[in-house]
Scaffold this active site. Structure first.
Site, PDB file in Angstrom:
ATOM      1  CE  LYS A 208      -1.713   2.208   3.512  1.00  0.00           C
ATOM      2  NZ  LYS A 208      -2.422   2.619   4.742  1.00  0.00           N
ATOM      3  CG  ASP A 226      -7.435   3.840   2.215  1.00  0.00           C
ATOM      4  OD1 ASP A 226      -8.350   3.326   1.535  1.00  0.00           O
ATOM      5  OD2 ASP A 226      -7.392   5.063   2.461  1.00  0.00           O
TER       6      ASP A 226
END
Length: 340
Positions: A208, A226
């Protein structure tokens, strides 16, 4: 003559009585076996009916309960049904949602303040388990004291911990950012690498974080999964995966690679402003007709508008120094740490 008649008539009565009794006995003998069987049958039937009576009574008592159950069943929340659609239909719906969001948020951008790749990778690591706003309020002091990887790599951990305390988990984050800075100095000449396989080797950097850096510091497409992104794509039934890597792969297959970075910004902006985790503002949502989860939140337009956050609700966004396009669209800069 009168006496003779009386004498003749007197013995007639006793003769008739025995005849009547005998006839009655004979009739009784003939009838008794039959009536006995009938009586036994009647007794059995009566006994059976007595046994059946409690069951019937119980059934009568149970009947109202069934009726109540039928009445109360519709009041229970119906289970969420998945949309039955082909892969091609899913692709069309997903891309239309992204186009709609692009019109609503033409100024979508990463909501972490940064001036270079080093600041972005540090800020992204610090954003774990806290808000981008809190990170943006904290990093100015951090980067003022430690502007380069070399500076942060040689920093006193206790001093860094004190600066990072507002972000939560400050000891673990201090260890990560100092270790990350040392790795940049020792392995990459003090420069943030621009490849996924190199970025994920840095302490505290996962896929991420790597995609945030690649997409926003190097212009290389990536999907940022997220909590907001994962929540919304499951609500929209783009995927039912929960593992971030699997979500990334499933959603990435629905869009051209060139759209991945901006797709992430559109979805995250929408999740922060309208499609909240607990009380989504369904009545104020621009993509309500395309959303299978419509109705999970407030559907009344007036009440839904009161749930809007950030610039759409008249409140400041997450960045202290947002892009000009955000300001032109009516966005308000976030306040610095300790202000107001």
């Amino acid at each position: 003559m009168k006496t003779t008649k009386a004498t003749k008539s007197t013995p007639v009565k006793p003769v008739e009585k025995p005849v009547a009794k005998k006839a009655a006995k004979k009739a009784a003998k003939k009838v008794t076996p039959t009536t006995g069987k009938a009586t036994a049958t009647i007794k059995k039937a009566a006994a059976a009916s007595k046994k059946a009576a409690p069951a019937k009574t119980a059934a009568k008592k149970a009947a109202p309960a069934k009726a109540v159950a039928k009445k109360t069943a519709p009041a229970q929340a119906a289970p969420k049904k998945a949309i039955v659609e082909s892969h091609a239909a899913l692709v069309r719906r997903a891309r239309r949602i992204n186009r709609e969001l692009a019109e609503v948020y033409p100024y979508a951008h990463p909501e972490l303040d940064f001036e270079n790749p080093f600041q972005l990778v540090i800020a992204t690591v610090l954003s774990a388990q806290t808000t981008d706003l809190r990170v943006n309020q904290t990093t100015p002091g951090l980067f003022a004291k430690y502007p380069t990887p070399e500076d942060l790599a040689a920093a006193n951990p206790e001093e860094v911990e004190e600066i990072l305390r507002p972000t939560g988990f400050f000891r673990a984050k201090t260890k990560s950012v100092i270790g990350l800075s040392k790795a940049l100095v020792e392995d990459f000449g003090g420069e943030v690498p621009g490849r996924l396989e190199d970025l994920v080797k840095l302490p505290g950097v996962g896929r991420k974080t790597a995609f945030v850096v690649l997409g926003n510091a190097f212009g290389r497409p990536g999907i940022t999964v997220d909590t907001h992104f994962g929540r919304l794509v499951r609500r929209w039934q783009w995927t039912d995966e929960t593992d971030p890597d699997k979500v990334e792969a499933a959603v990435g297959a629905l869009f051209p690679k060139s759209e991945w970075t901006m797709l992430s910004h559109h979805v995250i902006f929408h999740g922060r402003r309208i499609c909240h985790a607990r009380k989504p503002a369904c009545g104020a949502c621009p993509i309500a007709p395309l959303c299978p989860a419509y109705g999970e939140g407030e559907t009344d337009p007036e009440k839904a508008r009161k749930l809007l956050k950030y610039e759409k609700g008249g409140f400041p966004g997450q960045r202290l120094n947002p892009p000009q396009s955000y300001l032109d669209a009516g966005g308000i800069p976030a306040p610095p740490l300790g202000a107001g």
